[in-house]
Design a protein around this motif. Structure first.
Motif, PDB file in Angstrom:
ATOM      1  N   GLN A 138       0.825  -1.199   0.000  1.00 24.66           N
ATOM      2  CA  GLN A 138       0.000   0.000   0.000  1.00 24.66           C
ATOM      3  C   GLN A 138       0.866   1.259   0.000  1.00 24.66           C
ATOM      4  O   GLN A 138       0.562   2.242  -0.690  1.00 24.66           O
ATOM      5  CB  GLN A 138      -0.934   0.001   1.220  1.00 24.66           C
ATOM      6  CG  GLN A 138      -1.999  -1.088   1.190  1.00 24.66           C
ATOM      7  CD  GLN A 138      -2.946  -0.963   0.010  1.00 24.66           C
ATOM      8  OE1 GLN A 138      -3.111   0.118  -0.557  1.00 24.66           O
ATOM      9  NE2 GLN A 138      -3.564  -2.075  -0.371  1.00 24.66           N
ATOM     10  N   LYS A 142       1.191   4.018  -3.330  1.00 33.26           N
ATOM     11  CA  LYS A 142       0.878   5.443  -3.173  1.00 33.26           C
ATOM     12  C   LYS A 142       1.938   6.329  -3.809  1.00 33.26           C
ATOM     13  O   LYS A 142       1.666   7.471  -4.182  1.00 33.26           O
ATOM     14  CB  LYS A 142       0.739   5.787  -1.692  1.00 33.26           C
ATOM     15  CG  LYS A 142      -0.535   5.247  -1.049  1.00 33.26           C
ATOM     16  CD  LYS A 142      -0.599   5.603   0.426  1.00 33.26           C
ATOM     17  CE  LYS A 142      -1.883   5.055   1.057  1.00 33.26           C
ATOM     18  NZ  LYS A 142      -1.945   5.338   2.523  1.00 33.26           N
ATOM     19  N   SER A 149      -5.604   7.485 -10.268  1.00 32.70           N
ATOM     20  CA  SER A 149      -6.088   7.598  -8.885  1.00 32.70           C
ATOM     21  C   SER A 149      -7.087   6.495  -8.564  1.00 32.70           C
ATOM     22  O   SER A 149      -7.099   5.951  -7.451  1.00 32.70           O
ATOM     23  CB  SER A 149      -6.734   8.971  -8.665  1.00 32.70           C
ATOM     24  OG  SER A 149      -5.794   9.996  -8.862  1.00 32.70           O
ATOM     25  N   GLU A 150      -7.928   6.175  -9.528  1.00 32.53           N
ATOM     26  CA  GLU A 150      -8.923   5.120  -9.312  1.00 32.53           C
ATOM     27  C   GLU A 150      -8.255   3.781  -9.053  1.00 32.53           C
ATOM     28  O   GLU A 150      -8.702   2.995  -8.204  1.00 32.53           O
ATOM     29  CB  GLU A 150      -9.836   5.018 -10.539  1.00 32.53           C
ATOM     30  CG  GLU A 150     -10.943   3.985 -10.377  1.00 32.53           C
ATOM     31  CD  GLU A 150     -11.807   3.845 -11.619  1.00 32.53           C
ATOM     32  OE1 GLU A 150     -12.618   2.906 -11.669  1.00 32.53           O
ATOM     33  OE2 GLU A 150     -11.665   4.677 -12.552  1.00 32.53           O
ATOM     34  N   LYS A 152      -5.273   3.363  -7.703  1.00 29.33           N
ATOM     35  CA  LYS A 152      -4.679   3.403  -6.363  1.00 29.33           C
ATOM     36  C   LYS A 152      -5.720   3.096  -5.294  1.00 29.33           C
ATOM     37  O   LYS A 152      -5.448   2.405  -4.323  1.00 29.33           O
ATOM     38  CB  LYS A 152      -4.050   4.770  -6.101  1.00 29.33           C
ATOM     39  CG  LYS A 152      -2.783   5.042  -6.872  1.00 29.33           C
ATOM     40  CD  LYS A 152      -2.160   6.351  -6.441  1.00 29.33           C
ATOM     41  CE  LYS A 152      -0.855   6.600  -7.177  1.00 29.33           C
ATOM     42  NZ  LYS A 152      -0.185   7.840  -6.722  1.00 29.33           N
ATOM     43  N   ARG A 153      -6.923   3.644  -5.493  1.00 26.80           N
ATOM     44  CA  ARG A 153      -7.983   3.433  -4.495  1.00 26.80           C
ATOM     45  C   ARG A 153      -8.489   1.997  -4.506  1.00 26.80           C
ATOM     46  O   ARG A 153      -8.859   1.450  -3.464  1.00 26.80           O
ATOM     47  CB  ARG A 153      -9.144   4.396  -4.761  1.00 26.80           C
ATOM     48  CG  ARG A 153      -8.833   5.853  -4.426  1.00 26.80           C
ATOM     49  CD  ARG A 153     -10.108   6.689  -4.449  1.00 26.80           C
ATOM     50  NE  ARG A 153     -10.702   6.730  -5.777  1.00 26.80           N
ATOM     51  CZ  ARG A 153     -10.434   7.665  -6.675  1.00 26.80           C
ATOM     52  NH1 ARG A 153      -9.576   8.650  -6.393  1.00 26.80           N
ATOM     53  NH2 ARG A 153     -10.998   7.646  -7.867  1.00 26.80           N
ATOM     54  N   SER A 154      -8.503   1.384  -5.669  1.00 28.53           N
ATOM     55  CA  SER A 154      -9.111   0.053  -5.786  1.00 28.53           C
ATOM     56  C   SER A 154      -8.104  -1.091  -5.683  1.00 28.53           C
ATOM     57  O   SER A 154      -8.504  -2.252  -5.556  1.00 28.53           O
ATOM     58  CB  SER A 154      -9.848  -0.069  -7.127  1.00 28.53           C
ATOM     59  OG  SER A 154      -8.941   0.071  -8.218  1.00 28.53           O
ATOM     60  N   LYS A 156      -6.173  -3.730  -4.338  1.00 27.77           N
ATOM     61  CA  LYS A 156      -6.113  -4.557  -3.138  1.00 27.77           C
ATOM     62  C   LYS A 156      -5.418  -5.861  -3.508  1.00 27.77           C
ATOM     63  O   LYS A 156      -5.874  -6.579  -4.408  1.00 27.77           O
ATOM     64  CB  LYS A 156      -7.515  -4.860  -2.599  1.00 27.77           C
ATOM     65  CG  LYS A 156      -8.379  -3.628  -2.335  1.00 27.77           C
ATOM     66  CD  LYS A 156      -7.809  -2.782  -1.196  1.00 27.77           C
ATOM     67  CE  LYS A 156      -8.721  -1.574  -0.946  1.00 27.77           C
ATOM     68  NZ  LYS A 156      -8.139  -0.675   0.073  1.00 27.77           N
TER      69      LYS A 156
END
Length: 365
Positions: A138, A142, A149-150, A152-154, A156
């Motif tokens: 994680q 970053k 950006s999408e 990075k957020r998703s 997993k």
């Protein structure tokens, strides 16, 4: 599978008792405690140290005396393993030498029955847990400026798979004779008063010695070499003499790049290393600005090797229906892998740099 293959697989067996003495479940090596730990009842068991102090770490092996030096292209070969706990027979890829029984979950640390391959003599155990690997991932993701950006957020990571990957290390005493030219720069002015640089060249030759310690060569052809380079280096000095307990609960892979070819790759890399060191030596000794036409002849003495199993966490994540793989160094937590790139972010960055260069050019003009 031939009759001989079937006979050979009958000799594959567990190398230690993989059952928890408290509840009977399969035990695993725990990186945090450095012990065998049951994932069900948390019962811990110490791993006994060899009585002989020398056997506690991997020993250097004489390269000239090695008999089994060839490659093993085992990607398509299979073997049958019989589970000691439930007697189930399972077909495995021949490179896979440690896994768990898919029927009863028993950990099986297996030695491949092929007698034409070398056995590992050392292992660098996992020091980073799968949870820590996820946290490092994680942080790593970053810092990817050109990643959408999408994404990075998703992003997993899927469940981590701990794998012990085979490596060769080589020690050698090198002696190199060399000849080259070194250049010393000087400033001169032409008839218009403009200054330029000219180089005066001189011949030189000499002798250079260096001991190469633990030069590392990956012994697998399965994984992306560029990605593996991103998670290196490993602290190979922090190794233990091989014991099957250390790889319990993890996958382990036998080498596909043999000792002979591994040494061939090491020689090329050592040559490049020596080329750089000798160039620096020439510049330092002659106070030179540059070196060219460097030629060296190197002899290698007292070549030794170790066959080590090094720890890597493998995982992946999916973005826009595409899978991106990455690795985490099981010793240091260093992350390497592939990520999606935003064309818009790349374009903006290029325009920003171009604008800055134009402003600087305009200002200094």
């Amino acid at each position: 599978m031939s009759i001989q293959d079937v006979e050979n697989t009958k000799n594959a067996s567990l190398q230690f008792n993989a059952e928890c003495t408290s509840c009977g479940a399969s035990i695993e090596f725990n990186p945090t405690a450095g012990k065998l730990k049951c994932p069900y009842c948390d019962h811990e068991t110490d791993i006994p140290l060899p009585e002989d102090e020398e056997e506690r770490v991997a020993q250097e092996m004489d390269f000239e005396e090695a008999e089994k030096t060839g490659n093993f292209d085992w990607g398509a070969e299979k073997k049958t393993i019989i589970c000691k706990s439930c007697s189930a027979e399972t077909i495995y890829d021949a490179l896979q030498v440690a896994d768990s029984c898919p029927y009863c979950g028993s950990n099986q640390v297996m030695e491949a029955s092929d007698t034409n391959s070398l056995a590992p003599n050392g292992v660098c155990v996992f020091e980073v847990t799968d949870k820590q690997a996820g946290e490092n991932f994680q942080k790593w993701i970053k810092g990817k400026w050109f990643m959408p950006s999408e994404a990075k957020r998703s992003a997993k990571p899927d469940s981590f798979k701990g794998v012990y990957v085979p490596y060769w290390t080589f020690d050698t005493k090198t002696s190199s004779r060399y000849n080259a030219q070194y250049g010393i720069d000087r400033k001169v002015k032409d008839k218009d008063g403009k200054e330029r640089t000219e180089t005066d060249w001189y011949n030189t030759s000499g002798f250079y010695q260096e001991f190469i310690d633990d030069h590392l060569v990956s012994a697998t052809k399965r994984y992306d070499r560029k990605m593996m380079k991103k998670v290196e280096p490993f602290n190979v000095l922090n190794n233990k003499g091989y014991r099957p307990e250390y790889v319990a609960g993890f996958l382990s892979e036998r080498y596909s790049l043999g000792l002979k070819e591994g040494w061939g790759q090491a020689r090329k890399e050592i040559h490049d290393h020596l080329h750089g060191r000798i160039s620096s030596k020439i510049k330092r000794e002659h106070n030179a600005d540059r070196v060219r036409n460097l030629k060296l002849s190197t002899t290698h003495d007292d070549i030794t090797y170790k066959y080590l199993m090094l720890p890597i966490w493998l995982s992946s994540f999916t973005f826009n229906n595409k899978i991106y793989h990455f690795m985490v160094n099981g010793q240091t937590g260093k992350v390497g892998g592939d990520v999606p790139t935003s064309p818009l972010r790349v374009t903006i960055a290029i325009l920003a740099v171009a604008t800055l260069l134009f402003i600087l050019w305009y200002f200094f003009r």
